[in-house]
Write a protein that holds these residues in place. Structure first.
Motif, PDB file in Angstrom:
ATOM      1  N   GLY A  63      47.603  30.416  91.915  1.00 40.48           N
ATOM      2  CA  GLY A  63      48.552  30.397  92.196  1.00 40.48           C
ATOM      3  C   GLY A  63      49.916  29.383  90.329  1.00 40.48           C
ATOM      4  N   ASN A  64      50.952  29.228  90.689  1.00 39.63           N
ATOM      5  CA  ASN A  64      51.305  28.658  89.956  1.00 39.63           C
ATOM      6  C   ASN A  64      52.229  27.571  90.740  1.00 39.63           C
ATOM      7  OD1 ASN A  64      51.547  27.727  86.983  1.00 39.63           O
ATOM      8  ND2 ASN A  64      53.497  28.224  87.245  1.00 39.63           N
ATOM      9  N   LEU A  65      52.636  26.993  90.442  1.00 39.41           N
ATOM     10  CA  LEU A  65      53.395  25.638  90.988  1.00 39.41           C
ATOM     11  C   LEU A  65      54.950  25.292  90.331  1.00 39.41           C
ATOM     12  CD1 LEU A  65      51.988  22.718  92.584  1.00 39.41           C
ATOM     13  CD2 LEU A  65      52.051  24.725  93.789  1.00 39.41           C
ATOM     14  N   THR A  66      56.210  25.897  90.191  1.00 40.10           N
ATOM     15  CA  THR A  66      57.314  25.868  90.173  1.00 40.10           C
ATOM     16  C   THR A  66      57.743  24.389  89.748  1.00 40.10           C
ATOM     17  OG1 THR A  66      58.683  26.024  91.491  1.00 40.10           O
ATOM     18  CG2 THR A  66      57.616  28.049  90.110  1.00 40.10           C
ATOM     19  N   ASN A  67      56.899  23.777  90.236  1.00 46.21           N
ATOM     20  CA  ASN A  67      58.439  22.162  90.598  1.00 46.21           C
ATOM     21  C   ASN A  67      56.496  20.923  90.134  1.00 46.21           C
ATOM     22  OD1 ASN A  67      57.465  22.546  92.616  1.00 46.21           O
ATOM     23  ND2 ASN A  67      58.393  20.958  94.479  1.00 46.21           N
ATOM     24  N   ALA A  68      56.015  20.987  89.135  1.00 42.38           N
ATOM     25  CA  ALA A  68      54.754  20.673  89.173  1.00 42.38           C
ATOM     26  C   ALA A  68      55.022  19.313  88.460  1.00 42.38           C
ATOM     27  CB  ALA A  68      53.331  21.710  88.720  1.00 42.38           C
ATOM     28  N   GLU A  69      55.942  19.641  87.532  1.00 35.67           N
ATOM     29  CA  GLU A  69      56.376  18.250  86.911  1.00 35.67           C
ATOM     30  C   GLU A  69      57.164  17.136  87.405  1.00 35.67           C
ATOM     31  OE1 GLU A  69      55.336  16.861  83.661  1.00 35.67           O
ATOM     32  OE2 GLU A  69      54.351  18.777  83.431  1.00 35.67           O
ATOM     33  N   GLU A  70      58.042  17.327  88.147  1.00 33.01           N
ATOM     34  CA  GLU A  70      59.017  17.142  89.075  1.00 33.01           C
ATOM     35  C   GLU A  70      57.699  16.238  90.455  1.00 33.01           C
ATOM     36  OE1 GLU A  70      61.604  17.478  93.008  1.00 33.01           O
ATOM     37  OE2 GLU A  70      61.715  18.836  91.494  1.00 33.01           O
ATOM     38  N   LEU A  71      56.968  17.182  90.262  1.00 32.59           N
ATOM     39  CA  LEU A  71      55.591  16.327  92.085  1.00 32.59           C
ATOM     40  C   LEU A  71      54.746  14.970  90.998  1.00 32.59           C
ATOM     41  CD1 LEU A  71      55.013  19.491  93.731  1.00 32.59           C
ATOM     42  CD2 LEU A  71      56.314  17.905  95.247  1.00 32.59           C
ATOM     43  N   LYS A  72      54.494  15.474  90.280  1.00 28.86           N
ATOM     44  CA  LYS A  72      53.846  14.542  89.142  1.00 28.86           C
ATOM     45  C   LYS A  72      54.225  13.221  89.231  1.00 28.86           C
ATOM     46  CE  LYS A  72      51.112  16.528  85.400  1.00 28.86           C
ATOM     47  NZ  LYS A  72      50.807  16.446  84.907  1.00 28.86           N
TER      48      LYS A  72
ATOM     49  N   HIS B 290      47.466   8.870  91.200  1.00 27.13           N
ATOM     50  CA  HIS B 290      46.979   9.317  89.331  1.00 27.13           C
ATOM     51  C   HIS B 290      46.488  10.645  89.580  1.00 27.13           C
ATOM     52  CE1 HIS B 290      44.341   9.210  85.815  1.00 27.13           C
ATOM     53  NE2 HIS B 290      45.425   8.726  85.561  1.00 27.13           N
ATOM     54  N   MET B 291      47.236  11.013  88.157  1.00 23.47           N
ATOM     55  CA  MET B 291      46.809  12.728  87.808  1.00 23.47           C
ATOM     56  C   MET B 291      45.982  12.467  86.861  1.00 23.47           C
ATOM     57  SD  MET B 291      48.453  14.252  89.744  1.00 23.47           S
ATOM     58  CE  MET B 291      49.024  13.474  91.533  1.00 23.47           C
ATOM     59  N   ASN B 292      44.608  12.894  86.683  1.00 25.43           N
ATOM     60  CA  ASN B 292      43.685  13.079  85.331  1.00 25.43           C
ATOM     61  C   ASN B 292      43.706  14.840  84.359  1.00 25.43           C
ATOM     62  OD1 ASN B 292      42.222  11.130  84.007  1.00 25.43           O
ATOM     63  ND2 ASN B 292      39.983  12.449  84.571  1.00 25.43           N
ATOM     64  N   THR B 293      44.633  15.247  84.747  1.00 29.21           N
ATOM     65  CA  THR B 293      44.041  16.637  84.241  1.00 29.21           C
ATOM     66  C   THR B 293      45.442  17.213  83.740  1.00 29.21           C
ATOM     67  OG1 THR B 293      44.001  18.395  86.234  1.00 29.21           O
ATOM     68  CG2 THR B 293      42.191  17.022  85.042  1.00 29.21           C
ATOM     69  N   ASN B 294      45.888  17.926  83.441  1.00 31.19           N
ATOM     70  CA  ASN B 294      47.656  18.953  83.310  1.00 31.19           C
ATOM     71  C   ASN B 294      47.496  19.994  84.515  1.00 31.19           C
ATOM     72  OD1 ASN B 294      48.554  17.126  80.746  1.00 31.19           O
ATOM     73  ND2 ASN B 294      47.416  18.567  79.709  1.00 31.19           N
ATOM     74  N   SER B 295      46.316  20.053  85.188  1.00 33.07           N
ATOM     75  CA  SER B 295      46.989  21.530  86.092  1.00 33.07           C
ATOM     76  C   SER B 295      47.393  20.942  87.314  1.00 33.07           C
ATOM     77  CB  SER B 295      45.091  20.799  86.685  1.00 33.07           C
ATOM     78  OG  SER B 295      44.986  22.541  87.724  1.00 33.07           O
ATOM     79  N   ASP B 296      48.403  21.719  87.275  1.00 37.04           N
ATOM     80  CA  ASP B 296      48.942  21.704  88.527  1.00 37.04           C
ATOM     81  C   ASP B 296      48.422  22.119  90.184  1.00 37.04           C
ATOM     82  OD1 ASP B 296      48.214  25.076  88.376  1.00 37.04           O
ATOM     83  OD2 ASP B 296      50.104  25.392  89.225  1.00 37.04           O
ATOM     84  N   SER B 297      46.945  22.851  90.020  1.00 39.20           N
ATOM     85  CA  SER B 297      46.633  22.489  91.331  1.00 39.20           C
ATOM     86  C   SER B 297      45.951  21.136  91.271  1.00 39.20           C
ATOM     87  CB  SER B 297      44.922  23.561  90.423  1.00 39.20           C
ATOM     88  OG  SER B 297      45.276  24.702  90.629  1.00 39.20           O
ATOM     89  N   GLU B 298      45.469  20.176  90.990  1.00 39.55           N
ATOM     90  CA  GLU B 298      45.278  18.822  90.929  1.00 39.55           C
ATOM     91  C   GLU B 298      46.828  18.284  92.030  1.00 39.55           C
ATOM     92  OE1 GLU B 298      43.688  14.717  89.304  1.00 39.55           O
ATOM     93  OE2 GLU B 298      44.312  15.834  87.686  1.00 39.55           O
ATOM     94  N   VAL B 299      47.798  18.670  91.390  1.00 41.97           N
ATOM     95  CA  VAL B 299      49.004  18.001  91.759  1.00 41.97           C
ATOM     96  C   VAL B 299      49.342  18.340  93.020  1.00 41.97           C
ATOM     97  CG1 VAL B 299      51.467  17.979  91.683  1.00 41.97           C
ATOM     98  CG2 VAL B 299      50.593  17.810  89.800  1.00 41.97           C
ATOM     99  N   LEU B 300      48.968  19.619  93.126  1.00 41.13           N
ATOM    100  CA  LEU B 300      48.916  20.460  95.167  1.00 41.13           C
ATOM    101  C   LEU B 300      47.991  19.773  95.342  1.00 41.13           C
ATOM    102  CD1 LEU B 300      50.240  22.333  97.020  1.00 41.13           C
ATOM    103  CD2 LEU B 300      48.245  24.247  96.002  1.00 41.13           C
ATOM    104  N   LEU B 301      46.403  19.530  95.492  1.00 40.40           N
ATOM    105  CA  LEU B 301      45.728  18.273  95.891  1.00 40.40           C
ATOM    106  C   LEU B 301      46.324  17.421  96.423  1.00 40.40           C
ATOM    107  CD1 LEU B 301      43.116  18.207  97.055  1.00 40.40           C
ATOM    108  CD2 LEU B 301      41.955  17.108  94.498  1.00 40.40           C
ATOM    109  N   ASN B 302      46.727  16.284  95.603  1.00 42.64           N
ATOM    110  CA  ASN B 302      47.566  15.131  95.294  1.00 42.64           C
ATOM    111  C   ASN B 302      48.408  14.996  96.567  1.00 42.64           C
ATOM    112  OD1 ASN B 302      46.338  12.020  93.949  1.00 42.64           O
ATOM    113  ND2 ASN B 302      45.805  14.289  93.001  1.00 42.64           N
ATOM    114  N   VAL B 303      49.226  16.645  96.095  1.00 44.20           N
ATOM    115  CA  VAL B 303      50.724  16.447  97.440  1.00 44.20           C
ATOM    116  C   VAL B 303      49.608  16.261  99.122  1.00 44.20           C
ATOM    117  CG1 VAL B 303      52.571  17.641  98.403  1.00 44.20           C
ATOM    118  CG2 VAL B 303      52.208  17.031  95.508  1.00 44.20           C
TER     119      VAL B 303
END
Length: 514
Positions: free
Chosen positions: A103-112, A122-135
């Motif tokens: 999928g794709n998160l539409t608020n990934a930058e805000e979440l980051k 801390h995020m180590n990549t630009n992937s929104d999947s890593e953002v989702l994992l950390n959330v």
């Protein structure tokens, strides 16, 4: 668009996950990864390229365990050329988590930003999947009140994810010391299904993007995961589910039925194959009413996903159905290749015309959709070079005029041939003698007829109406600008069909607490 799998079995799952990824390869060709778990340790191997290129015997031997997850990647966020963004992703706290996401998160930058400033992650990549994992990791940590995780804690954490995360997501995750977690976004945009298999040693469960993986791996289809629902399978094979979202809306992605999914899959109770047959039926009726003057000698599909629609059109129009193109099955799907130049070059490598089916004939070519127009233009030219007198073109779906932000690679309007053109202008641009598109309401009806309970769909790429209600013009401009900054195909190591050498891959054996 990616393919995800999760399984809890009574025997080793590495071969099962590999076979499942092969079945779902059409959902992503840029990277693949498998993670398994046994005795408090996660094992993972992932890298750029096709499934067959990423995994070698030595890699498979290290993927031990009776439960695991897998992913084949087609990037819509992050980079297509960075092997570090292959999935699954891992964090060690709390408990130890592995996650794969479609999928794709539409608020990934805000979440980051929130992850960094508020949650201290801390995020180590630009992937929104890593953002989702950390959330998910943060919500699980907040919900935990003891050293061991339980179902109530996990469901509470998923509810927190639903409150914070916007966009489309289907997720499989591993929680050390517990088992497999899978959940779907509250709008049900991206698909997710569950299957089970009863063995002498107990019940096995499989979660996958499409039911075709359930069927081919020998499991029995149970049901779709509901929008906003989470399912849990512990290491003993106990299954439990719960609705975790406060507000849900069942609006599956229409493009799954048009193109993305395999025809032998069921998505939200609907046969993809039957849907495409219905598309052909409605399109044939429209052609008879709007273009009765066309003199057509044969109906020819653009292989493979348009075949059901083309066959039904031929039947309803009383015309011969012919196979006019031979497909090289060792070339990837042009729609999901990482660059426009790669897509254009690959069309003639991928398809070859059978001259006898075109010479001296007026032909109706049928495709599932026209996105960028690159493939359509090349194919029409091939038909003319093969001797066709007139080439008419039919699209089983409406014009793609708007960006898709939910996990399909249509992010810039400048790349979409229909974004700023009329149907007549598109017809001239691709070089057709006549062009006919499916009506949007007919497309909706093609799916709704097979499952009347589906009353809403994500059709944003056709009508510009974004089902999550959070997409602004400023957001779309930002997506387009970000895409414009991405490296061009060939500027890096590449990702489609790579050689799978160890230099672009990652093997991990991660110790986690049980």
């Amino acid at each position: 668009m990616c393919g995800i799998l999760g399984v809890v079995a009574t025997t080793q799952v590495n071969q099962l996950l590999y076979d499942g990824l092969q079945v779902l390869q059409h959902r992503g060709q840029d990277a693949a990864g498998i993670a398994t778990a046994e005795s408090g340790r996660f094992h993972m191997h992932k890298g750029s390229g096709l499934v067959r290129d990423v995994f070698r015997t030595r890699n498979m031997r290290n993927l031990i365990g009776r439960w695991g997850i897998a992913h084949c990647r087609y990037p819509t966020a992050g980079s297509a050329y960075n092997a570090a963004e292959a999935q699954p992703f891992y964090v060690n706290s709390p408990f130890g988590l592995m996650l794969a996401h479609n999928g794709n998160l539409t608020n990934a930058e805000e979440l980051k930003r929130d992850m960094f400033l508020q949650d201290l992650r801390h995020m180590n990549t630009n992937s929104d999947s890593e953002v989702l994992l950390n959330v998910l990791a943060h919500e699980l940590q907040v919900a935990s009140t003891k050293y061991q995780v339980d179902a109530e804690t996990i469901f509470k954490a998923v509810a927190g994810v639903h409150r914070r995360v916007k966009g489309a997501y289907a997720v499989v995750a591993m929680i050390a010391g517990y088992g497999l977690l899978a959940f779907r976004d509250p709008c049900g945009i991206r698909p997710l299904v569950v299957g089970r298999n009863e063995t002498p040693d107990g019940m096995e469960y499989l979660v996958a993007s499409e039911s075709v993986a359930v069927d081919t791996l020998g499991f029995k289809f149970m049901r779709d995961v509901e929008p906003g629902e989470a399912v849990l399978v512990d290491m003993q094979g106990n299954f439990v589910s719960r609705q975790c979202a406060e507000n849900t809306l069942h609006a599956p992605c229409m493009f799954e039925y048009v193109y993305l999914a395999r025809p032998d899959s069921l998505i939200d109770g609907v046969s993809v194959y039957e849907t495409r047959v219905k598309m052909g039926e409605y399109l044939a009726d429209k052609l008879k009413h709007t273009m009765p003057h066309l003199e057509i000698d044969a109906v020819i599909p653009i292989p493979d996903s348009s075949r059901p629609a083309a066959m039904e059109m031929a039947v309803r129009l009383g015309l011969p159905y012919r196979e006019g193109f031979v497909k090289n099955r060792y070339i990837g799907r042009t729609f999901i290749m990482p660059g426009q130049a790669s897509r254009r070059k690959s069309v003639r490598q991928k398809l070859n015309a059978i001259t006898q089916e075109f010479r001296g004939k007026n032909v109706l070519l049928v495709d599932d959709s026209i996105v960028r127009g690159t493939t359509s233009k090349e194919i029409i030219l091939m038909a003319r070079e093969a001797g066709a007198k007139k080439v008419y073109f039919a699209s089983a779906s409406p014009p793609v005029r708007f960006a898709n932000v939910y996990g399909i690679d249509m992010p810039t309007r400048t790349e979409l041939i229909a974004a700023f053109r009329s149907d007549e202008e598109i017809c001239r641009e691709i070089g057709a003698d006549a062009l006919i598109y499916q009506d949007l309401e007919a497309l909706r009806q093609a799916v709704r007829t097979l499952n009347p309970s589906l009353t809403q769909f994500d059709t944003s790429c056709f009508d510009g109406r974004y089902i999550t209600g959070d997409i602004s013009a400023e957001y779309l401009d930002g997506v387009e600008q970000a895409r414009g900054r991405k490296p061009k195909a060939g500027s890096d190591d590449g990702s489609d069909g790579g050689d799978g050498g160890d230099g672009s891959q990652l093997d991990l054996n991660l110790v986690t607490s049980e």
